[in-house]
Design an enzyme around this catalytic site. Structure first.
Site, PDB file in Angstrom:
ATOM      1  N   ILE A   1       1.168  -0.922  -0.015  1.00  0.00           N
ATOM      2  CA  ILE A   1      -0.039  -0.016  -0.171  1.00  0.00           C
ATOM      3  C   ILE A   1       1.288   1.837   0.083  1.00  0.00           C
ATOM      4  CG2 ILE A   1      -2.468  -1.292   1.347  1.00  0.00           C
ATOM      5  CD1 ILE A   1      -1.096   0.494   3.969  1.00  0.00           C
TER       6      ILE A   1
ATOM      7  N   GLU B   1       1.680  -1.881   9.772  1.00  0.00           N
ATOM      8  CA  GLU B   1       2.388  -2.902  10.881  1.00  0.00           C
ATOM      9  C   GLU B   1       1.613  -2.592  12.279  1.00  0.00           C
ATOM     10  OE1 GLU B   1       5.254  -3.783  10.973  1.00  0.00           O
ATOM     11  OE2 GLU B   1       5.492  -3.355   9.315  1.00  0.00           O
TER      12      GLU B   1
ATOM     13  N   THR C   1      -8.456   0.910  16.159  1.00  0.00           N
ATOM     14  CA  THR C   1      -7.924   0.333  17.012  1.00  0.00           C
ATOM     15  C   THR C   1      -8.480   1.276  18.544  1.00  0.00           C
ATOM     16  OG1 THR C   1      -5.911  -0.497  18.912  1.00  0.00           O
ATOM     17  CG2 THR C   1      -5.620   1.484  17.316  1.00  0.00           C
ATOM     18  N   ASP C   2      -8.753   0.601  19.669  1.00  0.00           N
ATOM     19  CA  ASP C   2      -9.067   1.616  20.602  1.00  0.00           C
ATOM     20  C   ASP C   2      -7.960   2.663  21.420  1.00  0.00           C
ATOM     21  OD1 ASP C   2      -7.842  -0.934  21.985  1.00  0.00           O
ATOM     22  OD2 ASP C   2      -9.126  -1.172  23.094  1.00  0.00           O
ATOM     23  N   GLU C   3      -7.056   1.942  20.579  1.00  0.00           N
ATOM     24  CA  GLU C   3      -5.164   2.348  21.374  1.00  0.00           C
ATOM     25  C   GLU C   3      -5.506   4.189  20.917  1.00  0.00           C
ATOM     26  OE1 GLU C   3      -2.320   0.237  21.631  1.00  0.00           O
ATOM     27  OE2 GLU C   3      -2.940  -0.764  21.216  1.00  0.00           O
TER      28      GLU C   3
ATOM     29  N   TYR D   1       2.401   3.886  17.260  1.00  0.00           N
ATOM     30  CA  TYR D   1       1.579   2.944  16.911  1.00  0.00           C
ATOM     31  C   TYR D   1       0.681   3.884  16.929  1.00  0.00           C
ATOM     32  CZ  TYR D   1      -1.981  -0.459  16.095  1.00  0.00           C
ATOM     33  OH  TYR D   1      -2.774  -1.420  15.565  1.00  0.00           O
TER      34      TYR D   1
ATOM     35  N   ALA E   1      -0.419   6.198  17.247  1.00  0.00           N
ATOM     36  CA  ALA E   1      -0.405   8.239  16.912  1.00  0.00           C
ATOM     37  C   ALA E   1      -0.593   7.809  15.564  1.00  0.00           C
ATOM     38  CB  ALA E   1       0.704   8.889  17.074  1.00  0.00           C
TER      39      ALA E   1
ATOM     40  N   LYS F   1      -2.163   5.520  13.657  1.00  0.00           N
ATOM     41  CA  LYS F   1      -3.677   5.170  13.434  1.00  0.00           C
ATOM     42  C   LYS F   1      -4.348   6.040  13.562  1.00  0.00           C
ATOM     43  CE  LYS F   1      -4.769   0.895  12.690  1.00  0.00           C
ATOM     44  NZ  LYS F   1      -5.096   0.643  11.437  1.00  0.00           N
TER      45      LYS F   1
ATOM     46  N   LYS G   1       2.281 -10.752  20.187  1.00  0.00           N
ATOM     47  CA  LYS G   1       2.030 -10.040  21.312  1.00  0.00           C
ATOM     48  C   LYS G   1       1.248 -11.100  22.447  1.00  0.00           C
ATOM     49  CE  LYS G   1       1.276  -7.062  17.645  1.00  0.00           C
ATOM     50  NZ  LYS G   1       0.172  -7.421  16.720  1.00  0.00           N
TER      51      LYS G   1
ATOM     52  N   PRO H   1       8.528 -12.440  30.046  1.00  0.00           N
ATOM     53  CA  PRO H   1       8.683 -11.333  30.503  1.00  0.00           C
ATOM     54  C   PRO H   1       7.525  -9.873  30.723  1.00  0.00           C
ATOM     55  CG  PRO H   1       8.622 -11.472  28.219  1.00  0.00           C
ATOM     56  CD  PRO H   1       8.273 -12.778  28.654  1.00  0.00           C
TER      57      PRO H   1
ATOM     58  N   HIS I   1       3.187   3.318  28.731  1.00  0.00           N
ATOM     59  CA  HIS I   1       2.565   1.737  28.585  1.00  0.00           C
ATOM     60  C   HIS I   1       1.547   1.996  29.206  1.00  0.00           C
ATOM     61  CE1 HIS I   1       2.338  -2.485  30.180  1.00  0.00           C
ATOM     62  NE2 HIS I   1       1.749  -2.443  28.517  1.00  0.00           N
TER      63      HIS I   1
ATOM     64  N   TYR J   1       3.239 -19.128  -5.389  1.00  0.00           N
ATOM     65  CA  TYR J   1       2.651 -18.484  -5.565  1.00  0.00           C
ATOM     66  C   TYR J   1       3.914 -17.592  -6.596  1.00  0.00           C
ATOM     67  CZ  TYR J   1      -1.469 -17.788  -3.113  1.00  0.00           C
ATOM     68  OH  TYR J   1      -2.684 -17.885  -2.692  1.00  0.00           O
TER      69      TYR J   1
HETATM   70  P1  NAD Z   1      -0.778  -7.633  12.039  1.00  0.00           P
HETATM   71  O1  NAD Z   1       0.093  -7.312  11.997  1.00  0.00           O
HETATM   72  O2  NAD Z   1      -0.981  -9.471  12.304  1.00  0.00           O
HETATM   73  O3  NAD Z   1      -1.045  -8.043   9.960  1.00  0.00           O
HETATM   74  C1  NAD Z   1      -0.803  -7.467   8.990  1.00  0.00           C
HETATM   75  C2  NAD Z   1      -0.987  -7.552   7.485  1.00  0.00           C
HETATM   76  O4  NAD Z   1      -0.847  -6.351   7.121  1.00  0.00           O
HETATM   77  C3  NAD Z   1       0.151  -8.594   7.328  1.00  0.00           C
HETATM   78  O5  NAD Z   1      -0.656  -9.694   6.635  1.00  0.00           O
HETATM   79  C4  NAD Z   1       1.468  -7.777   6.755  1.00  0.00           C
HETATM   80  O6  NAD Z   1       1.987  -8.459   5.552  1.00  0.00           O
HETATM   81  C5  NAD Z   1       0.331  -6.746   5.848  1.00  0.00           C
HETATM   82  N1  NAD Z   1       1.089  -5.642   5.541  1.00  0.00           N
HETATM   83  C6  NAD Z   1       1.748  -4.437   6.539  1.00  0.00           C
HETATM   84  N2  NAD Z   1       1.980  -3.949   6.116  1.00  0.00           N
HETATM   85  C7  NAD Z   1       2.033  -3.632   4.715  1.00  0.00           C
HETATM   86  C8  NAD Z   1       1.640  -2.253   3.138  1.00  0.00           C
HETATM   87  N3  NAD Z   1       2.443  -1.429   3.497  1.00  0.00           N
HETATM   88  N4  NAD Z   1       1.344  -3.240   2.537  1.00  0.00           N
HETATM   89  C9  NAD Z   1       0.461  -3.873   2.339  1.00  0.00           C
HETATM   90  N5  NAD Z   1       0.810  -5.126   3.259  1.00  0.00           N
HETATM   91  C10 NAD Z   1       1.103  -4.613   4.317  1.00  0.00           C
HETATM   92  O7  NAD Z   1      -2.198  -7.185  12.253  1.00  0.00           O
HETATM   93  P2  NAD Z   1      -3.355  -7.656  12.339  1.00  0.00           P
HETATM   94  O8  NAD Z   1      -3.510  -7.615  13.611  1.00  0.00           O
HETATM   95  O9  NAD Z   1      -4.321  -8.385  12.148  1.00  0.00           O
HETATM   96  O10 NAD Z   1      -4.362  -5.922  12.323  1.00  0.00           O
HETATM   97  C11 NAD Z   1      -4.374  -6.091  11.928  1.00  0.00           C
HETATM   98  C12 NAD Z   1      -5.320  -4.045  11.454  1.00  0.00           C
HETATM   99  O11 NAD Z   1      -6.100  -4.398  13.046  1.00  0.00           O
HETATM  100  C13 NAD Z   1      -4.458  -3.700  12.112  1.00  0.00           C
HETATM  101  O12 NAD Z   1      -4.393  -1.952  10.872  1.00  0.00           O
HETATM  102  C14 NAD Z   1      -4.452  -2.960  13.303  1.00  0.00           C
HETATM  103  O13 NAD Z   1      -4.187  -1.762  13.512  1.00  0.00           O
HETATM  104  C15 NAD Z   1      -5.576  -3.231  13.615  1.00  0.00           C
HETATM  105  N6  NAD Z   1      -5.721  -4.261  15.264  1.00  0.00           N
HETATM  106  C16 NAD Z   1      -5.064  -4.842  15.394  1.00  0.00           C
HETATM  107  C17 NAD Z   1      -5.264  -5.186  16.928  1.00  0.00           C
HETATM  108  C18 NAD Z   1      -4.567  -6.663  16.939  1.00  0.00           C
HETATM  109  O14 NAD Z   1      -5.509  -6.970  18.467  1.00  0.00           O
HETATM  110  N7  NAD Z   1      -4.594  -7.671  16.886  1.00  0.00           N
HETATM  111  C19 NAD Z   1      -5.965  -4.429  17.655  1.00  0.00           C
HETATM  112  C20 NAD Z   1      -7.071  -3.423  17.520  1.00  0.00           C
HETATM  113  C21 NAD Z   1      -6.744  -3.021  15.810  1.00  0.00           C
HETATM  114  P1  TYD Z   2       0.219  -6.943  23.232  1.00  0.00           P
HETATM  115  O1  TYD Z   2      -0.249  -7.960  22.841  1.00  0.00           O
HETATM  116  O2  TYD Z   2       1.689  -6.245  22.344  1.00  0.00           O
HETATM  117  O3  TYD Z   2      -1.349  -5.174  22.559  1.00  0.00           O
HETATM  118  P2  TYD Z   2      -0.911  -4.133  23.368  1.00  0.00           P
HETATM  119  O4  TYD Z   2       0.456  -3.089  23.605  1.00  0.00           O
HETATM  120  O5  TYD Z   2      -1.367  -3.451  21.434  1.00  0.00           O
HETATM  121  O6  TYD Z   2      -2.412  -3.837  23.702  1.00  0.00           O
HETATM  122  O7  TYD Z   2       0.506  -6.294  24.359  1.00  0.00           O
HETATM  123  C1  TYD Z   2      -0.974  -6.745  25.703  1.00  0.00           C
HETATM  124  C2  TYD Z   2      -0.288  -6.294  27.252  1.00  0.00           C
HETATM  125  O8  TYD Z   2       0.742  -7.000  27.468  1.00  0.00           O
HETATM  126  C3  TYD Z   2      -0.023  -5.021  27.033  1.00  0.00           C
HETATM  127  O9  TYD Z   2      -0.947  -4.297  28.433  1.00  0.00           O
HETATM  128  C4  TYD Z   2       2.107  -4.728  27.071  1.00  0.00           C
HETATM  129  C5  TYD Z   2       1.718  -5.995  27.716  1.00  0.00           C
HETATM  130  N1  TYD Z   2       3.313  -7.681  27.178  1.00  0.00           N
HETATM  131  C6  TYD Z   2       3.323  -7.799  28.346  1.00  0.00           C
HETATM  132  O10 TYD Z   2       3.838  -7.344  28.850  1.00  0.00           O
HETATM  133  N2  TYD Z   2       4.438  -8.808  28.110  1.00  0.00           N
HETATM  134  C7  TYD Z   2       4.941  -9.103  26.874  1.00  0.00           C
HETATM  135  O11 TYD Z   2       5.958  -9.647  26.526  1.00  0.00           O
HETATM  136  C8  TYD Z   2       4.182  -8.044  25.996  1.00  0.00           C
HETATM  137  C9  TYD Z   2       4.372  -8.420  24.385  1.00  0.00           C
HETATM  138  C10 TYD Z   2       2.845  -8.026  26.240  1.00  0.00           C
END
Ligand code: NAD
Ligand code: TYD
Length: 352
Positions: A61, A85, A133-135, A158, A160, A162, A197, A213, A291, A348
């Site tokens: 993108i 990201e 995201t709610d962040e 991150y 900011a 979003k 995560k 951790p 945090h 592919y």
């Molecule tokens: P993820 O990191 O698992 O996946 C991101 C995907 O986007 C990957 O497949 C990556 O290859 C692709 N990607 C990254 N940069 C790209 C680029 N420049 N062009 C094309 N593709 C690209 O993320 P996720 O956890 O599946 O999150 C998906 C969406 O949901 C994101 O927008 C994230 O901000 C949002 N979100 C995630 C969470 C969560 O808990 N995971 C919570 C709230 C919102």
């Molecule tokens: P994470 O899964 O990175 O999601 P987000 O930061 O988007 O909420 O982290 C979830 C919570 O867990 C967050 O409060 C940070 C904490 N955390 C740890 O304590 N240790 C870890 O190794 C990770 C990855 C997260």
């Protein structure tokens, strides 16, 4: 006939969404547009890769030319935009990719979509659904919930990035009249989450005898949403949500991080039966910079307006998720070794 461009469909939430909607909507074609960063894994999509209404296109993108090419080749009618990201820790170590993909990438998509759909009579037939995201709302104290009216106060690079992308999406509705929707969800959990995560990382470390951790005192609160509930909510909002609106999606499952880690340790002790208890691996480490203390979503708007409620309780969802990781050790090993990245070349690359 709709042809939806799904960006980031090889990631955690995007792949769960595609695995749900491709079989359910045979009259809609889904084009998965993903550049396959470390977080993109085509092995998440093997059950639908040969479906007639699904196609993978490797593309970024950040490249206007690649977006234009996919729009014109497939005559894209709508966008569901997951690509980002997504990991806060990485955004602290190196924010540049977050600015490039999350802000500039979203801007590129909006521009190409506007240009492409403007040629037609009206924007109303063409929806741009932005996943956020709610962040973006910052952090809560002991009480209160994020609503759609909560002011944006993002604290990490991150969140900011979003927040900036959410504002761009909103602006393209207000200024150009594009048919946009933004959904802001809480922390997702479930199958296919990259083991950086909290939940998959702690499971994998506990199962293999590595330190767990926990940042700070472990009392930060996240509001957990099962990824399959999220995928259903996105499908519903895409089809029934009102243009220009935002919808919060959450699972009503507030947990302290340490509670989650304890649950995982208990599960590992019961099912993996290590020689020494997983609880002994818990290690309190230096806190994450900036945090956020607590996230919690008020999801009453999506329930009231569209009738969505989560199907999973946290108890059933976490048990099912941990069983999934337990029985998919091959998936985790291939991710950790990097072997999953060969899937594109093997399946592919020769055709590309
Ligand atoms: P993820 O990191 O698992 O996946 C991101 C995907 O986007 C990957 O497949 C990556 O290859 C692709 N990607 C990254 N940069 C790209 C680029 N420049 N062009 C094309 N593709 C690209 O993320 P996720 O956890 O599946 O999150 C998906 C969406 O949901 C994101 O927008 C994230 O901000 C949002 N979100 C995630 C969470 C969560 O808990 N995971 C919570 C709230 C919102
Ligand atoms: P994470 O899964 O990175 O999601 P987000 O930061 O988007 O909420 O982290 C979830 C919570 O867990 C967050 O409060 C940070 C904490 N955390 C740890 O304590 N240790 C870890 O190794 C990770 C990855 C997260």
């Amino acid at each position: 006939m709709k042809t939806i461009l799904v960006t980031g469909g090889a990631g955690f939430i995007g792949s769960n969404y595609l695995n749900l909607v491709v079989p359910q909507n045979p009259s809609i074609t889904y084009i998965n547009f993903d550049c396959l960063t470390y977080a993109g894994n085509l092995e998440n999509l093997t059950s639908i890769e040969n479906a007639p209404n699904y196609k993978f296109v490797k593309g970024n993108i950040c490249s206007v030319d690649e977006i234009k090419s996919v729009f014109s080749t497939y005559q894209i009618t709508d966008v569901v935009h997951f690509a980002a990201e997504s990991h806060v820790d990485r955004s602290i170590l190196g924010p540049r990719a977050f600015i490039e993909t999350n802000i500039n990438g979203t801007f590129n998509l909006l521009e190409v979509a506007k240009e492409f759909w403007q040629k037609e009579s009206s924007f109303s037939e063409h929806r741009f659904h932005h996943i956020s995201t709610d962040e973006v709302y910052g952090t809560l104290g002991e009480t209160g919930l994020f609503t759609e009216e909560t002011p944006y106060t993002p604290n990490s690079p991150y969140s900011a990035s979003k927040a900036a992308s959410d504002h761009l999406v909103r602006a393209y509705h207000e200024t150009f009249g594009m048919n946009v929707i933004t959904t802001n969800c809480s922390n997702n959990y479930g199958p296919y989450q990259f083991p950086e995560k909290l939940i998959p990382l702690m499971f994998q470390n506990a199962a293999t005898g590595k330190a767990l951790p926990v940042y700070g005192d472990g009392k930060n609160v996240r509001d957990w949403l099962h990824v399959k509930d999220h995928a259903e909510a996105i499908d519903l909002v895409f089809k029934k949500g009102k243009s220009g609106e935002t919808y919060n999606i959450g699972g009503h499952n507030e947990k302290q991080n340490i509670e989650i880690v304890h649950l995982i340790c208990k599960f590992v002790d019961t099912h993996v039966k290590p020689k020494t208890s997983a609880f002994d691996l818990i290690t309190f480490v230096e806190d994450r910079l900036g945090h956020d203390k607590r996230y919690a979503i008020d999801a009453s708007k999506i329930q009231r307006d569209l009738g969505w409620v989560p199907k999973y309780t946290f108890e059933t969802g976490i048990e099912e998720t941990l069983h999934w990781y337990l029985t998919h050790s091959e998936w985790i090993s291939r991710v950790l070794s990097g072997d999953y990245q060969e899937y594109y070349t093997m399946n592919y690359g020769k055709r590309a």
